[in-house]
Design an enzyme around this catalytic site. Structure first.
Site, mmCIF file in Angstrom:
data_model
loop_
_atom_site.group_PDB
_atom_site.id
_atom_site.type_symbol
_atom_site.label_atom_id
_atom_site.label_comp_id
_atom_site.label_asym_id
_atom_site.label_seq_id
_atom_site.Cartn_x
_atom_site.Cartn_y
_atom_site.Cartn_z
ATOM 1 C CD GLU A 95 -2.923 -1.212 2.288
ATOM 2 O OE1 GLU A 95 -4.084 -1.539 2.063
ATOM 3 O OE2 GLU A 95 -2.505 -0.979 3.438
ATOM 4 C CB CYS A 108 3.188 7.433 3.108
ATOM 5 S SG CYS A 108 3.560 6.138 4.292
ATOM 6 C CB CYS A 115 6.929 -5.686 8.436
ATOM 7 S SG CYS A 115 8.299 -4.861 9.285
ATOM 8 C CB CYS A 119 6.284 -2.992 15.906
ATOM 9 S SG CYS A 119 7.970 -2.676 15.393
ATOM 10 C CB CYS A 122 2.959 -1.866 13.529
ATOM 11 S SG CYS A 122 3.027 -1.540 11.754
ATOM 12 C CB CYS A 340 1.362 5.857 11.327
ATOM 13 S SG CYS A 340 2.128 7.315 10.727
HETATM 14 N N1 SAH Z 1 9.572 0.021 9.710
HETATM 15 C C1 SAH Z 1 9.694 1.445 9.639
HETATM 16 C C2 SAH Z 1 8.706 2.139 8.735
HETATM 17 C C3 SAH Z 1 7.262 1.743 8.827
HETATM 18 S S1 SAH Z 1 6.345 2.332 10.212
HETATM 19 C C4 SAH Z 1 9.638 2.016 11.039
HETATM 20 O O1 SAH Z 1 9.409 1.278 11.978
HETATM 21 O O2 SAH Z 1 9.891 3.201 11.194
HETATM 22 C C5 SAH Z 1 6.070 4.021 10.008
HETATM 23 C C6 SAH Z 1 5.676 4.700 11.304
HETATM 24 O O3 SAH Z 1 4.356 4.344 11.724
HETATM 25 C C7 SAH Z 1 6.580 4.316 12.449
HETATM 26 O O4 SAH Z 1 6.976 5.378 13.235
HETATM 27 C C8 SAH Z 1 5.697 3.387 13.228
HETATM 28 O O5 SAH Z 1 6.153 3.221 14.488
HETATM 29 C C9 SAH Z 1 4.368 4.081 13.117
HETATM 30 N N2 SAH Z 1 3.238 3.263 13.518
HETATM 31 C C10 SAH Z 1 3.118 1.949 13.427
HETATM 32 N N3 SAH Z 1 1.936 1.522 13.936
HETATM 33 C C11 SAH Z 1 1.293 2.626 14.357
HETATM 34 C C12 SAH Z 1 0.016 2.862 14.952
HETATM 35 N N4 SAH Z 1 -0.821 1.864 15.203
HETATM 36 N N5 SAH Z 1 -0.322 4.138 15.253
HETATM 37 C C13 SAH Z 1 0.519 5.149 14.967
HETATM 38 N N6 SAH Z 1 1.715 4.998 14.395
HETATM 39 C C14 SAH Z 1 2.110 3.754 14.088
#
Ligand code: SAH
Length: 355
Positions: A95, A108, A115, A119, A122, A340
């Site tokens: 996406e 973006c 991935c 995390c 996410c 995000c």
């Molecule tokens: N793997 C990379 C890029 C993808 S995530 C990274 O970790 O930076 C892009 C951003 O979205 C990151 O800062 C991540 O922590 C944030 N993110 C992930 N899940 C989220 C959520 N549920 N709410 C808000 N931000 C989130």
């Protein structure tokens, strides 16, 4: 009969394409023409390469493929954010999002299918990592999202963030090659300092970015400045703890002179207290940094909650009082799961279930 797998021509360098032409008994400059079509003119169909004769185009089609991405669907949020599923040549989906703001038009983009980092907060982290995107697939996302900015807002694309699906630093070579083509005059000619690569924190690769003297910006998804808490939400912290990541960032700053951005999702009753702000402040003091406090976007797991806005304001005020720039970033595109951490091919997986 098994279909022969053709080489994706965008995996070849200019020299390699020229060599292929010379080998077939043609002139090297034909290779140059093809290269221009592929990158600067973002052409994904050999038949549209109008300054090549039919024989050459047929030879290209017989020997090569262009593994372009295709827009599967496009959703427009009521705040103007546009999200699309992109279908890859082998059937996978990723996406990408266009985020319009007053001055900025930000793309973006994704760097991997799924991935590997899991995390906890996410949505992409719940998918398996299927494969890395190629430089061409990264490039295509930018080309398509750039066209939406013009089409929907009559504005040029100004920024690119690698904050879609995947961990860009675990697809290092392809992400750097993609950025090289996005910034090169032979490609899209965009400014490197308008690009931000976001990482969950792979210390070794942050050092490599420094050694490679990259000109784009780096953001670290920090979310907790305390190893015990960070281990709980980001398993990558167990092998890349705050000390290791902090040192790699210090090195990055020394080499590139760039200020690093920390992304910090504020979770209710977890990391948004004054003690957390103190720990974050200490981490920030190691090198010039700024903090983006991000609202948590629910991903349907029920495990986390968004912090109260007055707590977030106090948290930022504490950082600002102590000399660290801290801004709250409100979510965009939540109604279409474009914010995000919400990118997980949700619409598509639902479609698959009901089909
Ligand atoms: N793997 C990379 C890029 C993808 S995530 C990274 O970790 O930076 C892009 C951003 O979205 C990151 O800062 C991540 O922590 C944030 N993110 C992930 N899940 C989220 C959520 N549920 N709410 C808000 N931000 C989130």
């Amino acid at each position: 009969m098994l279909q022969e797998v053709k080489t994706d021509i965008r995996l070849l360098s200019l020299t390699e394409i020229k060599e292929a032409f010379v080998k077939k008994g043609d002139k090297a400059f034909r290779g140059q023409q093809v290269y221009e079509w592929l990158w600067r003119k973002s052409c994904v169909d050999f038949d549209l390469m109008s300054n090549l004769n039919v024989e050459t185009r047929n030879w290209l089609k017989e020997n090569f493929a262009i593994h372009a991405i295709k827009v599967e669907d496009k959703q427009v949020s009521n705040d103007g954010t546009i999200k699309s599923g992109f279908r890859l040549h082998d059937g996978h989906l990723v996406e990408g999002v266009l985020i319009p703001a007053d001055e900025r038009m930000t793309a973006c983009v994704s760097s991997q299918v799924g991935c590997s980092l899991t995390c906890k907060f996410c949505a992409t982290g719940k998918m398996d990592r299927e494969r890395n995107l190629t430089p061409g697939e990264i490039y295509d996302q930018v080309v398509l999202i750039k066209s939406w900015a013009m089409q929907h807002f009559q504005k040029p694309l100004t920024n690119i963030v690698f904050m879609g699906m995947g961990e860009p630093l675990l697809n290092y070579a392809n992400v750097l090659k993609g950025i090289e083509m996005i910034t090169s005059p032979e490609g899209l000619g965009m400014a490197a300092d308008r690009i931000t690569v976001s990482t969950a924190g792979i210390a070794k690769m942050i050092r490599k970015l420094a050694d490679d003297e990259v000109r784009f910006n780096l953001a670290l998804s920090l979310h907790a400045a305390n190893d015990i808490k960070r281990n709980q939400i980001m398993p990558i912290n167990e092998s890349n703890n705050l000390k290791a990541v902090g040192e790699s960032l210090k090195y990055f700053h020394q080499k590139t002179k760039k200020r690093v951005t920390f992304e910090y999702i504020a979770f209710k009753d977890f990391n948004e207290g004054i003690q957390d702000a103190k720990e974050l402040l200490a981490f920030c003091k190691q090198f010039p940094a700024k903090v983006n406090v991000i609202e948590y976007n629910p991903t349907g797991d029920g495990q986390f909650e968004k912090a109260d806005s007055n707590k977030i304001d106090q948290f930022c005020a504490y950082l600002e009082r102590n000399g660290v720039v801290a801004k709250v970033r409100r979510s965009r595109g939540k109604d279409i799961d474009a914010a995000c951490g919400q990118l997980a091919n949700k619409k598509h997986s639902e479609a698959l279930v009901t089909e």
